[in-house]
Design an enzyme around this catalytic site. Structure first.
Site, short mmCIF file in Angstrom:
data_model
loop_
_atom_site.label_atom_id
_atom_site.label_comp_id
_atom_site.label_asym_id
_atom_site.label_seq_id
_atom_site.Cartn_x
_atom_site.Cartn_y
_atom_site.Cartn_z
CE LYS A 16 -0.94 1.92 -4.33
NZ LYS A 16 -1.46 0.59 -3.77
CG ASP A 52 -6.22 -3.93 -4.73
OD1 ASP A 52 -5.19 -3.45 -3.82
OD2 ASP A 52 -7.15 -3.72 -5.06
CD GLU A 111 -5.04 0.55 -5.52
OE1 GLU A 111 -5.11 0.93 -4.10
OE2 GLU A 111 -4.75 -0.83 -5.19
#
Length: 354
Positions: A68, A70, A212
């Site tokens: 993921k 950011d 994250e």
């Protein structure tokens, strides 16, 4: 006896050599036949969004997993020689991401739409939203005037040379995206790699590295805008956008803490404060912006029963806040400031569950 010559099997090309050439009359298309297999180029596509989950699905074989990122969600459009970098809010930020624009042009003249995330990487190769926000000058008077050397991690291909790919399975779109980006690994548009691993183990490893979280995508799903459950995210820590509705003054710094609010239906509710995660320069610039938004009314913008001395603000600025959990009375626990979200990025302020 000599046989007479055979008559020609085909008719003469022209009956009158001096007559003008004429093509056959164009027949009208039979409406029962399918139309031409080309799809119009979309002006804008609402992005597919991830549902937050606490654990991966039981059947993980149908899912592809990746890191993921950011940053800012963008869709890069290349059509008729022009490149646009579209935000979730429908704004063209091509002037703010020149490296991504040049990388898109380097992919060739094909018409395409690539879905991905604009990011800045820290010294250890992790995406850092604070770095990205600083590179864009998204505070105070610098807002909208800076350009960023950000790169893009691409994770989906939505349109390619006359074909809208949203109806195709994710696995097919992913394969085509890899083909499009092959040979351009040094550019500012990079593939968001799929990781073949057990998602629980992958999440644990991602958290250990300070990332994250991870994202999972159903390989058999078409591309559907919004939250549909086809894409999910598992996060090491929670991070959401909240309104800044006030600040607590300080004699030693720009401010002591920010007071935050989330949507509760159509109203705003106070959800706690954040006092960490600020750099000195960021805090000073933020204070200048907040002083232009002082709340003029007698009653505060949100119901508040605390004892702090608060300078209330118009609920305009949106902060990205990282936190670990919620307290029993609906306040953020262990929160930290990450940066400002821009309205042009269509930052969705957090909504409390009803």
């Amino acid at each position: 006896m000599t046989k007479p010559p055979r008559p020609p099997r085909s008719k003469p090309l022209l009956r009158d050599e001096n007559a003008p050439l004429q093509s056959r009359p164009i027949r009208r298309r039979n409406p029962e036949q399918p139309a031409l297999p080309f799809d119009p180029f979309p002006e804008r596509i609402e992005p597919a969004l991830c549902d937050l989950r606490q654990k991966p699905p039981a059947d993980g074989k149908d899912w592809g997993w990746e890191i993921k990122w950011d940053g800012y969600r963008i869709a890069v459009h290349s059509h008729q020689g022009r490149v646009k970098v579209m935000t979730r809010g429908g704004y063209d930020w091509a002037h703010r991401f020149p490296a991504i624009v040049e990388a898109m042009k380097a992919l060739g003249p094909a018409s395409m739409i690539i879905d991905g995330e604009a990011v800045m990487l820290d010294g250890e190769g992790r995406s850092d939203f604070n770095l990205l926000q600083s590179s864009l000058g998204a505070v105070g008077r610098r807002q909208g005037k800076e350009i960023s050397p950000a790169i893009m991690y691409a994770f989906d291909l939505l349109y390619l040379d006359g074909h809208d790919l949203r109806r195709a399975e994710y696995s097919t779109r992913r394969h085509l995206l890899e083909d499009v980006l092959a040979g351009h690994e040094d550019g500012a548009i990079k593939i968001s790699e799929e990781v073949e691993a057990d998602p629980a183990a992958l999440l644990e490893h991602a958290c250990r590295l300070g990332l994250e979280g991870i994202v999972g995508k159903n390989r058999d799903s078409s591309y559907r805008s919004g939250k549909t459950g086809d894409w999910i995210k598992l996060k090491c820590v929670q991070s959401e956008p909240f309104f800044i509705v006030g600040y607590e003054p300080s004699n030693a710094a720009a401010f002591s803490s920010l007071l935050l609010a989330a949507y509760d239906g159509d109203d705003l509710r106070y959800v706690g404060s954040v006092g960490t995660g600020f750099r000195d320069a960021t805090a000073r610039d933020l204070r200048k912006s907040m002083d232009k938004l002082v709340w003029k009314k007698k009653a505060p913008p949100v119901p508040y029963s605390g004892k702090r001395s608060v300078i209330w603000l118009q609920p305009t600025l949106i902060a990205e806040i990282e936190f670990r959990a919620w307290t029993s009375d609906g306040k953020l626990r262990h929160s930290a400031y990450k940066g400002l979200r821009e309205r042009q990025d269509n930052a969705d302020v957090y909504r409390l569950e009803q």
